[in-house]
Write a protein that holds these residues in place. Structure first.
Motif, PDB file in Angstrom:
ATOM      1  N   GLY A   1     -73.485-117.348 -34.090  1.00 56.51           N
ATOM      2  CA  GLY A   1     -74.297-118.405 -34.673  1.00 56.51           C
ATOM      3  C   GLY A   1     -75.511-118.799 -33.865  1.00 56.51           C
ATOM      4  N   PRO A   2     -75.357-119.114 -32.565  1.00 61.02           N
ATOM      5  CA  PRO A   2     -76.505-119.610 -31.793  1.00 61.02           C
ATOM      6  C   PRO A   2     -77.732-118.719 -31.768  1.00 61.02           C
ATOM      7  CG  PRO A   2     -74.472-120.099 -30.648  1.00 61.02           C
ATOM      8  CD  PRO A   2     -74.093-119.243 -31.826  1.00 61.02           C
ATOM      9  N   PRO A   3     -77.619-117.360 -31.686  1.00 61.73           N
ATOM     10  CA  PRO A   3     -78.853-116.565 -31.694  1.00 61.73           C
ATOM     11  C   PRO A   3     -79.710-116.774 -32.940  1.00 61.73           C
ATOM     12  CG  PRO A   3     -77.041-115.232 -30.896  1.00 61.73           C
ATOM     13  CD  PRO A   3     -76.439-116.518 -31.400  1.00 61.73           C
ATOM     14  N   SER A   4     -79.072-117.116 -34.063  1.00 63.26           N
ATOM     15  CA  SER A   4     -79.846-117.341 -35.290  1.00 63.26           C
ATOM     16  C   SER A   4     -80.772-118.544 -35.152  1.00 63.26           C
ATOM     17  CB  SER A   4     -78.911-117.535 -36.482  1.00 63.26           C
ATOM     18  OG  SER A   4     -78.124-118.703 -36.317  1.00 63.26           O
ATOM     19  N   LEU A   5     -80.470-119.442 -34.211  1.00 63.81           N
ATOM     20  CA  LEU A   5     -81.349-120.589 -33.995  1.00 63.81           C
ATOM     21  C   LEU A   5     -82.734-120.154 -33.514  1.00 63.81           C
ATOM     22  CD1 LEU A   5     -78.910-123.109 -32.249  1.00 63.81           C
ATOM     23  CD2 LEU A   5     -79.721-123.170 -34.610  1.00 63.81           C
TER      24      LEU A   5
ATOM     25  N   VAL B   1     -63.132-125.631 -34.989  1.00 63.92           N
ATOM     26  CA  VAL B   1     -63.478-124.722 -33.898  1.00 63.92           C
ATOM     27  C   VAL B   1     -64.847-124.091 -34.122  1.00 63.92           C
ATOM     28  CG1 VAL B   1     -62.501-122.534 -34.718  1.00 63.92           C
ATOM     29  CG2 VAL B   1     -62.421-123.068 -32.294  1.00 63.92           C
ATOM     30  N   LEU B   2     -65.225-123.872 -35.382  1.00 64.24           N
ATOM     31  CA  LEU B   2     -66.571-123.372 -35.660  1.00 64.24           C
ATOM     32  C   LEU B   2     -67.634-124.313 -35.101  1.00 64.24           C
ATOM     33  CD1 LEU B   2     -66.292-122.055 -39.347  1.00 64.24           C
ATOM     34  CD2 LEU B   2     -66.988-120.715 -37.363  1.00 64.24           C
ATOM     35  N   ALA B   3     -67.478-125.611 -35.392  1.00 65.21           N
ATOM     36  CA  ALA B   3     -68.474-126.584 -34.951  1.00 65.21           C
ATOM     37  C   ALA B   3     -68.490-126.732 -33.439  1.00 65.21           C
ATOM     38  CB  ALA B   3     -68.196-127.940 -35.612  1.00 65.21           C
ATOM     39  N   MET B   4     -67.307-126.848 -32.839  1.00 66.36           N
ATOM     40  CA  MET B   4     -67.245-127.080 -31.396  1.00 66.36           C
ATOM     41  C   MET B   4     -67.704-125.849 -30.608  1.00 66.36           C
ATOM     42  SD  MET B   4     -66.296-130.199 -31.414  1.00 66.36           S
ATOM     43  CE  MET B   4     -65.924-130.574 -29.695  1.00 66.36           C
TER      44      MET B   4
ATOM     45  N   ALA C   1     -50.880-114.299 -34.952  1.00 63.11           N
ATOM     46  CA  ALA C   1     -51.856-114.085 -36.020  1.00 63.11           C
ATOM     47  C   ALA C   1     -52.748-115.299 -36.196  1.00 63.11           C
ATOM     48  CB  ALA C   1     -51.141-113.751 -37.326  1.00 63.11           C
ATOM     49  N   ARG C   2     -52.175-116.494 -36.117  1.00 63.99           N
ATOM     50  CA  ARG C   2     -52.955-117.715 -36.289  1.00 63.99           C
ATOM     51  C   ARG C   2     -53.905-117.928 -35.108  1.00 63.99           C
ATOM     52  NH1 ARG C   2     -50.666-121.555 -39.955  1.00 63.99           N
ATOM     53  NH2 ARG C   2     -51.234-123.274 -38.579  1.00 63.99           N
ATOM     54  N   VAL C   3     -53.415-117.696 -33.891  1.00 62.69           N
ATOM     55  CA  VAL C   3     -54.285-117.822 -32.719  1.00 62.69           C
ATOM     56  C   VAL C   3     -55.430-116.811 -32.799  1.00 62.69           C
ATOM     57  CG1 VAL C   3     -54.399-117.458 -30.223  1.00 62.69           C
ATOM     58  CG2 VAL C   3     -52.544-118.817 -31.204  1.00 62.69           C
ATOM     59  N   ALA C   4     -55.118-115.578 -33.203  1.00 64.22           N
ATOM     60  CA  ALA C   4     -56.160-114.563 -33.332  1.00 64.22           C
ATOM     61  C   ALA C   4     -57.185-114.957 -34.388  1.00 64.22           C
ATOM     62  CB  ALA C   4     -55.537-113.217 -33.684  1.00 64.22           C
ATOM     63  N   ALA C   5     -56.713-115.520 -35.502  1.00 66.81           N
ATOM     64  CA  ALA C   5     -57.627-115.898 -36.583  1.00 66.81           C
ATOM     65  C   ALA C   5     -58.562-117.020 -36.150  1.00 66.81           C
ATOM     66  CB  ALA C   5     -56.827-116.309 -37.818  1.00 66.81           C
ATOM     67  N   VAL C   6     -57.997-118.068 -35.525  1.00 67.84           N
ATOM     68  CA  VAL C   6     -58.826-119.192 -35.092  1.00 67.84           C
ATOM     69  C   VAL C   6     -59.743-118.769 -33.937  1.00 67.84           C
ATOM     70  CG1 VAL C   6     -58.768-121.498 -34.050  1.00 67.84           C
ATOM     71  CG2 VAL C   6     -57.209-120.934 -35.914  1.00 67.84           C
ATOM     72  N   SER C   7     -59.236-117.932 -33.033  1.00 68.21           N
ATOM     73  CA  SER C   7     -60.087-117.415 -31.955  1.00 68.21           C
ATOM     74  C   SER C   7     -61.260-116.625 -32.517  1.00 68.21           C
ATOM     75  CB  SER C   7     -59.267-116.526 -31.012  1.00 68.21           C
ATOM     76  OG  SER C   7     -58.255-117.252 -30.368  1.00 68.21           O
ATOM     77  N   THR C   8     -60.991-115.819 -33.546  1.00 68.72           N
ATOM     78  CA  THR C   8     -62.054-115.044 -34.183  1.00 68.72           C
ATOM     79  C   THR C   8     -63.115-115.962 -34.756  1.00 68.72           C
ATOM     80  OG1 THR C   8     -60.550-113.225 -34.705  1.00 68.72           O
ATOM     81  CG2 THR C   8     -62.569-113.377 -36.001  1.00 68.72           C
ATOM     82  N   ALA C   9     -62.674-117.011 -35.463  1.00 64.61           N
ATOM     83  CA  ALA C   9     -63.635-117.967 -36.029  1.00 64.61           C
ATOM     84  C   ALA C   9     -64.436-118.640 -34.920  1.00 64.61           C
ATOM     85  CB  ALA C   9     -62.893-119.012 -36.859  1.00 64.61           C
ATOM     86  N   GLY C  10     -63.743-119.025 -33.844  1.00 58.23           N
ATOM     87  CA  GLY C  10     -64.431-119.699 -32.754  1.00 58.23           C
ATOM     88  C   GLY C  10     -65.435-118.812 -32.055  1.00 58.23           C
ATOM     89  N   TYR C  11     -65.041-117.588 -31.757  1.00 57.86           N
ATOM     90  CA  TYR C  11     -65.962-116.698 -31.062  1.00 57.86           C
ATOM     91  C   TYR C  11     -67.108-116.250 -31.964  1.00 57.86           C
ATOM     92  CZ  TYR C  11     -63.025-116.610 -26.963  1.00 57.86           C
ATOM     93  OH  TYR C  11     -62.326-116.986 -25.849  1.00 57.86           O
ATOM     94  N   ALA C  12     -66.853-116.176 -33.274  1.00 57.07           N
ATOM     95  CA  ALA C  12     -67.955-115.879 -34.191  1.00 57.07           C
ATOM     96  C   ALA C  12     -69.019-116.960 -34.099  1.00 57.07           C
ATOM     97  CB  ALA C  12     -67.426-115.759 -35.622  1.00 57.07           C
TER      98      ALA C  12
END
Length: 418
Positions: A360-364, A230-233, A344-355
């Motif tokens: 990430g993209p603004p750092s580009l 999810v981080l990559a996508m 809890a798992r959905v929240a954790a993966v959602s957090t990773a995805g939204y992070a």
């Protein structure tokens, strides 16, 4: 084969409300993205400085996503959605004022509020959507995210038209804020209270302890791999949302209107992929679909980066959008399906995805100051290639993983997508 449950009126209204507000969020996000060249010109800042302004969105969104899971467990999804909607509206109004006054600090602050609302609301929305998905026994999250993408199409069309006629950015975003407020009020009334809430009790401290609970679920190796996917996508999707108009304007020499048109093509491709993805998921399974999606997105990004033709690059964003479309919703669905600690798992993966999507993209932008915006997108290409290599984690887990503490199957586990 057992027929899926019949949808009652309350569930139908709840699902429609979630779809509506995700549509409104998409309109608001795309309205901002489509007007970034005009905002940058009004603020008279460089690409790198614009990346710093965009970090307002990152700061707010990270605060929102980190807090959202714990707040849902304490208060339920409806309360968190209501607070998020209020922050979204406030943020849009502050951004509108900052753009009108040509104040970079105002735009930064407005984006921080907008990001906080986005993080709070969308993590809660994924928890609500996953709950509806388990109730109905069929995919809901791809369509839910498809509504967001449809909203980005509407927002991109609106932004493109208003850019062409030089309509003031401030008035544009203020009008969008009013529409988001109306959608948010209707949605909060339609969503039931208590979804995802966990009552504290003896020994429940770790389960309801907010950040601690989100950290605990990462002990599962499969969830870690899902998180990396999810981080990559999400990074691939967020990079287009943040930079695609400027990428076409600065990297390929197109006009601002053409840059907005290119973003609209990306949004159309995202929408198409999400609404059409359900049958593919049922037939081929999430692992095969996400693997193919990552490779298609990588091909699109490669053409945008390495092609010398603006026309080819513009057409390639269709591949970028189609490929990135299903990664986020499918990984969230896989994280929460058929397990005891689904929220809890959905929240954790959602957090990773939204992070990844928002931070990430603004750092580009900082990397782009050194190597150019087109070359900076190679980072997206590498991440997509890595994701394609680990999609086996999205396959149905073995029965013992889906079992409850006594070894009995968890309700809903049989509904896991093949």
């Amino acid at each position: 084969m057992k027929n899926p449950p019949v949808m009652d009126a309350a569930t139908r209204r709840r699902r429609a409300a979630l779809f509506l507000f995700m549509l409104a969020i998409g309109v608001s996000m795309a309205s901002w993205v489509a007007r970034t060249p005009a905002v940058r010109d009004a603020l008279e800042v460089s690409t790198g400085s614009m990346g710093l302004v965009l970090f307002g969105l990152s700061v707010g969104s990270m605060a929102g996503v980190l807090l959202s899971g714990g707040l849902v467990r304490r208060h339920g999804g409806r309360v968190v959605i209501a607070v998020g909607a209020g922050l979204l509206v406030a943020g849009l109004l502050v951004v509108a004022g900052g753009a009108a006054l040509e104040a970079a600090a105002g735009v930064f602050g407005g984006l921080a509020l907008f990001g906080a609302g986005l993080g709070l609301a969308e993590v809660a929305f994924n928890i609500e959507g996953a709950d509806v998905e388990r109730t109905l026994g069929r995919p809901v999250l791809p369509v839910l995210h498809g509504c967001f993408s449809l909203g980005t199409v509407v927002g991109a069309l609106l932004g493109m038209g208003l850019t062409a006629v030089r309509f003031p950015v401030g008035w544009h975003l203020a009008a969008v804020a009013v529409a988001v407020a109306a959608a948010g009020m209707w949605t909060v009334r339609a969503v039931p209270g208590g979804t995802g809430r966990q009552e504290a009790g003896p020994g429940a401290g770790e389960r309801t302890g907010g950040v601690r609970a989100q950290v605990a679920v990462w002990r599962d190796r499969r969830l870690v791999l899902i998180g990396l996917i999810v981080l990559a996508m999400a990074f691939a999707e967020g990079s287009a949302n943040d930079w695609l108009p400027l990428l076409m304007v600065d990297g390929h020499g197109t006009s601002a209107t053409a840059g907005s048109l290119t973003f609209m093509l990306f949004a159309v491709a995202m929408t198409t992929g999400r609404f059409a993805g359900g049958p593919l998921l049922v037939r081929y399974g999430p692992a095969a679909v996400v693997r193919a999606s990552a490779l298609v997105a990588a091909a699109g990004v490669a053409l945008v980066v390495f092609s010398s033709s603006a026309l080819v690059a513009g057409a390639a964003v269709v591949l970028w959008g189609l490929g990135a479309s299903l990664g986020f919703p499918v990984t969230i669905s896989a994280a929460g399906e058929g397990v005891r600690d689904a929220s809890a798992r959905v929240a954790a993966v959602s957090t990773a995805g939204y992070a990844a999507f928002l931070v990430g993209p603004p750092s580009l932008g900082f990397l782009a100051d050194r190597v150019g915006l087109r070359n900076a997108m190679v980072v997206v290409l590498v991440l997509l290639g890595g994701a394609a290599l680990i999609t086996r984690a999205l396959r149905t887990p073995p029965p013992e993983v889906l079992a409850g503490p006594s070894g009995a199957p968890v309700p809903g586990a049989a509904k896991q997508l093949p």
